[in-house]
Each structure stands twice: as C-alpha cells, then as structure tokens.
Design a protein around this motif. Sequence first.
Motif, mmCIF file in Angstrom:
data_model
loop_
_atom_site.group_PDB
_atom_site.id
_atom_site.type_symbol
_atom_site.label_atom_id
_atom_site.label_comp_id
_atom_site.label_asym_id
_atom_site.label_seq_id
_atom_site.Cartn_x
_atom_site.Cartn_y
_atom_site.Cartn_z
ATOM 1 N N PRO A 1 0.698 0.961 8.728
ATOM 2 C CA PRO A 1 0.792 0.021 9.859
ATOM 3 C C PRO A 1 1.072 -1.418 9.425
ATOM 4 C CG PRO A 1 -1.486 0.764 9.503
ATOM 5 C CD PRO A 1 -0.615 1.607 8.621
ATOM 6 N N THR A 2 0.644 -1.788 8.213
ATOM 7 C CA THR A 2 0.765 -3.188 7.789
ATOM 8 C C THR A 2 1.861 -3.395 6.751
ATOM 9 O OG1 THR A 2 -1.633 -3.270 8.017
ATOM 10 C CG2 THR A 2 -0.589 -5.165 6.946
ATOM 11 N N TYR A 3 1.882 -2.539 5.745
ATOM 12 C CA TYR A 3 2.713 -2.810 4.575
ATOM 13 C C TYR A 3 3.978 -1.944 4.510
ATOM 14 C CZ TYR A 3 -1.458 -5.218 2.890
ATOM 15 O OH TYR A 3 -2.529 -6.065 2.760
ATOM 16 N N GLY A 4 4.996 -2.431 3.807
ATOM 17 C CA GLY A 4 6.234 -1.673 3.609
ATOM 18 C C GLY A 4 6.946 -2.173 2.360
ATOM 19 N N LEU A 5 6.217 -2.134 1.223
ATOM 20 C CA LEU A 5 6.816 -2.701 0.008
ATOM 21 C C LEU A 5 7.660 -1.663 -0.732
ATOM 22 C CD1 LEU A 5 6.974 -5.336 -1.503
ATOM 23 C CD2 LEU A 5 4.966 -4.687 -2.820
ATOM 24 N N ALA A 6 7.068 -0.502 -1.042
ATOM 25 C CA ALA A 6 7.796 0.512 -1.809
ATOM 26 C C ALA A 6 7.307 1.894 -1.398
ATOM 27 C CB ALA A 6 7.558 0.299 -3.307
ATOM 28 N N LYS B 1 0.896 -1.164 0.000
ATOM 29 C CA LYS B 1 0.000 0.000 0.000
ATOM 30 C C LYS B 1 0.934 1.214 0.000
ATOM 31 C CE LYS B 1 -4.088 1.766 0.218
ATOM 32 N NZ LYS B 1 -5.141 1.490 -0.769
ATOM 33 N N SER B 2 1.611 1.395 -1.125
ATOM 34 C CA SER B 2 2.800 2.253 -1.124
ATOM 35 C C SER B 2 2.470 3.732 -1.268
ATOM 36 C CB SER B 2 3.726 1.799 -2.244
ATOM 37 O OG SER B 2 4.065 0.439 -2.037
ATOM 38 N N PRO B 3 3.173 4.579 -0.478
ATOM 39 C CA PRO B 3 2.952 6.022 -0.555
ATOM 40 C C PRO B 3 3.797 6.667 -1.651
ATOM 41 C CG PRO B 3 4.519 5.539 1.185
ATOM 42 C CD PRO B 3 4.123 4.203 0.585
ATOM 43 N N GLN B 4 3.283 7.757 -2.212
ATOM 44 C CA GLN B 4 4.080 8.603 -3.104
ATOM 45 C C GLN B 4 4.092 9.973 -2.421
ATOM 46 O OE1 GLN B 4 4.193 7.707 -7.138
ATOM 47 N NE2 GLN B 4 2.158 6.859 -7.242
ATOM 48 N N TYR C 1 9.216 -4.832 3.568
ATOM 49 C CA TYR C 1 9.330 -4.739 5.024
ATOM 50 C C TYR C 1 7.945 -5.114 5.583
ATOM 51 C CZ TYR C 1 13.686 -1.871 5.026
ATOM 52 O OH TYR C 1 14.959 -1.399 4.898
ATOM 53 N N LYS C 2 7.884 -5.280 6.876
ATOM 54 C CA LYS C 2 6.626 -5.558 7.597
ATOM 55 C C LYS C 2 5.876 -6.739 6.941
ATOM 56 C CE LYS C 2 6.124 -0.684 8.775
ATOM 57 N NZ LYS C 2 5.212 0.448 8.816
ATOM 58 N N GLN D 1 10.052 3.184 5.986
ATOM 59 C CA GLN D 1 10.136 1.748 6.252
ATOM 60 C C GLN D 1 9.554 0.966 5.078
ATOM 61 O OE1 GLN D 1 11.791 0.355 9.000
ATOM 62 N NE2 GLN D 1 12.464 2.483 8.821
ATOM 63 N N ALA D 2 10.354 0.830 4.018
ATOM 64 C CA ALA D 2 9.911 0.089 2.833
ATOM 65 C C ALA D 2 11.134 -0.535 2.158
ATOM 66 C CB ALA D 2 9.199 1.033 1.864
ATOM 67 N N GLY D 3 10.906 -1.639 1.482
ATOM 68 C CA GLY D 3 12.015 -2.378 0.861
ATOM 69 C C GLY D 3 12.562 -1.724 -0.397
#
Length: 487
Positions: A414-419, A263-266, A460-461, A438-440
């Motif tokens: 809170p859950t995801y940390g992909l990108a 659920k990646s932020p920009q 991550y996460k 906190q993302a890979g």
Amino acid sequence: MTLSFNPDTVALPQGHFIDGAFIPAKGRLPMHRPSDGLAYADCPVAGEDIVDQAVVSAKRALKDSGWSGLRPRERTRVLHRWADLIEEEAEALGRLEAVASTRPIAHLIEGDIAVTAEQIRFFAEFADKEGSDVVPTGEGSLGMIMTEPYGVVGAITPWNFPLSMAGWKLGPALAAGNAVVLKPSEMTPFSTIFLAELAIRAGLPAGLINIVLGDGSTTGKAITGHPDIGKISFTGSTGAGVAIMENVARNGIKPMTLELGGKSPQIVFADADIALTAEAVARGILSNAGQACVAGSRLIVAEAIAEQVVQAIAAHMRDVHPGSTWDEATQYSPIISERQIGRIDSIVNAAVDAGAECLHGGRRLDREGYFYAPTLLANISQASPAITEEIFGPVLTVQTFVEEEEALTLGDHPTYGLAAGVFTRDISRAIRVTRLLQAGTIWVNRYGRSRDHILPTGGYKSSGIGKDLGRDAYLANRKSKSVLIDL
Ligand code: NAD
C-alpha cells in the motif's frame, strides 16, 4: 596482504569541508561504532550560518572557475582523474567508512568503492554527449530546447551506503555543471569528506563540493530551505522525504529527487529454479543485514514449493559470518545503532505475539556490537507491522499463494514501490507480472543491482520521486529552457 585493520588507528577528518579546507567545529552528536558499540567520535552540527557559508563558497566557485561553461570534456577529464584517485585511495576510504558504518571492509573495497569510481566515470561521460536540441517548428522560426545546470545542488545522504550514495549525487551533479553542498548522515560522515578532498586533489575547483556535517532537523533543514540552492537531491527514509517536501514548499518551490524507503517483494513461482532462487532471495535480505532500501524483505512463494524454498533460505541464513567491519573475513554486517536493533526486535516480537511463526533467528546475536540474527517469519497477516513497515533489518516474512493473481495482490504494497523480484522459468509470465507490478525496478531471476549504471533507480508510490543513476540522473541535474527565434 590483509585488509583487516585496527579501528583505533584511523585518523578522522575534523570539521566541515568548505571551499577546499576544513572549518573546525566542535562535535555535538555522539557516534558509536556498530561493530563494538564504542562511542568513538562526536559529529558537529552545522547551523544556518555554516550552510550559508557553504552555499556562498559554491556560488563563488562556480563563478570564478566557469565550471558550467567549460568545454564539457574538461569536466569529464577532472572527474575521470577523481575516479582514478578513488581507486588509488580505496583502502584509506574503506577504513574511514568501515570504522563508522555497517559496511565490512572487504565489501567496500570490492564493491562500494569500486562501484563509486565506476559511476563517477559513467556520469563524466555524459558531460560532452548530452546537450540541447534543435526541434521542428515552422519554416519561419528556429526552435531549441537549451539545457543548463541548476547552479548549487543541495544533497543529503543516508548512512547505509555512505560512499556510493554520495557518488550517486555528486557524479551527475558535477558532470552536469553544478556545484554541490552535501550533508552526509550524522552517523557516517567521514568517508564522504575524504571523497570530497580527493575531488579537489584531482583538480576540481575548491568550493564545487562542500560537505557540511550535522543532523536533519538543523543542517538538513537549512539546506532544503536555502533560497540559493536550486535543486534538492535526497536519499533517506520516506518520513524525512515528507519533512523535506514540507520545508521546501514553505520556503519556495524547487525540484527534488527523493529516493526513499521500500518494502520490496520477492515473488517465487512454482516453476522457479529453487537453488538459484534461494540464493538470490537470501542475498536480497542478508546484504548489509537488510539495511538496504531495496532489501527484498517479503518472500511471496508458491505453496507447492514453499517448504523447499524456505528450507534452502534458512540454510543460507545459518551460514552467515558476522564480524567487525574492520575484519577482512566479515560477511555479515552489524545493525547501525542500539536504537535500530531495539526497533527490529520489537517489530519481530510483536509479530510473534500476534501469532507469526519464527522459523529462524528472531533475536539479537550474543556478541559485542549491534548484531541481529537473520530472521524468517511465517504465518503472518498482511496487516502486521512486519509486512506494512520498512524494518531495515535482516527480517524476511514468508507468505504463500496458489494463483498468480493472489501473488500480485500480496506483492502490491500500500505504501512502497521501490523494487520487486520475480522468479520463474516462464518468460511470458515474467513479462506479464513485470508489467503489472507497481515498482520502479523489477529483477527477474536475480535480486539486486548489477554494475549496469545505465539502469536508473527510483521508486513508485511513497518510495520516491525521480531517479538516481542512468541518463535520467544526469538530465535531472539540468533544467531546460525553450527558445523560439523568428527568422
Ligand atoms: P533518514 O531519513 O533518517 O536520514 C537520511 C538523511 O536525511 C540523513 O543525512 C539525515 O540527517 C537527513 N534528514 C533526516 N531528516 C531530515 C529533514 N527533516 N530534513 C533534511 N534532512 C533530513 O534515513 P537513514 O536512516 O539515514 O537511511 C535509511 C533510509 O534511507 C531507509 O528508509 C532507506 O530505505 C532509505 N534509502 C533509500 C534509498 C533509495 O535509493 N531509495 C537508498 C538508500 C537508503
């Protein structure tokens, strides 16, 4: 020449692909074409017996061919030939994939298939370059870290990029000397079977790749629970990742690579280049209609430029070209299924009912097939399911901030940390924020993967464990043994 084709003329492979041959199987799960909703085939479901047959074939092929013990350059040679055949057969592969999936034929030919061949070459080159180490121990001894393949790797892939996801699994596992039993998604299995056939045609000993068809609860479970599978490599949802961890734990311990949801932020700062940013943010959510693990689905933008950025993104959203995946002109993908389009719509409607403002889209497109309009949701609370859940559709939420710290707080999921994406002209800020996120994977002033396959990908996460791509993916397909010899 046109890449467009008639989907009714595509001949589909029949059955599982084990030991280099088709094992006929009756279809059980109805499959629908996302572009027009037509039920066009049924996917068989391999039970424990078929999965076991595939594992036995893989073990026998490893033994008979000596694949793991070949001069490594021999493995490289076969894999390069396979990549050549993938390029030669790009159109046939593309048709098999486009007919069933959400990937438009032009994107497949220029993107997924070209990249899959490239990535197989990338991993082929590790075979004779990454090896064991002699390490410093006392004068009276010789210390070594030897590495060796796991044997049979069990791989499970999702429907959203069927060919490239299969390439991510097969390339490093085979280059590292393993055999693979792979289950593609029950919604998009056909291109993966042809990919495996091409490998055998390229000279890979039959049995080193076996494709078993079926769903997660039967076939997937049989793979992850099989005692003779030495490692699991999975890409899919976080929910399925949890079920796989449970099943593996119940049946014995084995290593797992889990590439899961996101659920990646920009994050867009006030000094960002607005045109470049809007284009990248729009592409980050519109590519494959948001059905990408790394979809940049949360825009977090500085209040000072929010209106300009949102308007520029909305202009890109108005400019999409939806169409059938078998039409060369199509740029905007359908959604994979009727069920998934209903889920997207219900999350969007619930957000609007709770007070969110829909600035664009927010509805199914009025045409055959499963198409959803690019959607922009503003004035949204951090607790809304549109923010907390992976929607896996073309839905971009908009949140604004004033201070950098606020942007980071909103960005941290809170859950995801992909990108995550960061847009700024300030290099110090870019590095500071990159360190804190906190993302890979972090992309700065761009959004999306390049063709630099050396960069690993992973979460991550709850977005996962371990990495695909890069040196990490090759090493993850070999286990290490410490050796100490007294002299
Ligand atoms: P999914 O989890 O429903 O299915 C993925 C695969 O797992 C399918 O082959 C399915 O049959 C199988 N499966 C399902 N339950 C299983 C179980 N209990 N045991 C074994 N196998 C099981 O995911 P999907 O809908 O096909 O794909 C979309 C998801 O994949 C999204 O969450 C997306 O973020 C994720 N994804 C992640 C990456 C990444 O690199 N992190 C890449 C692509 C997709």
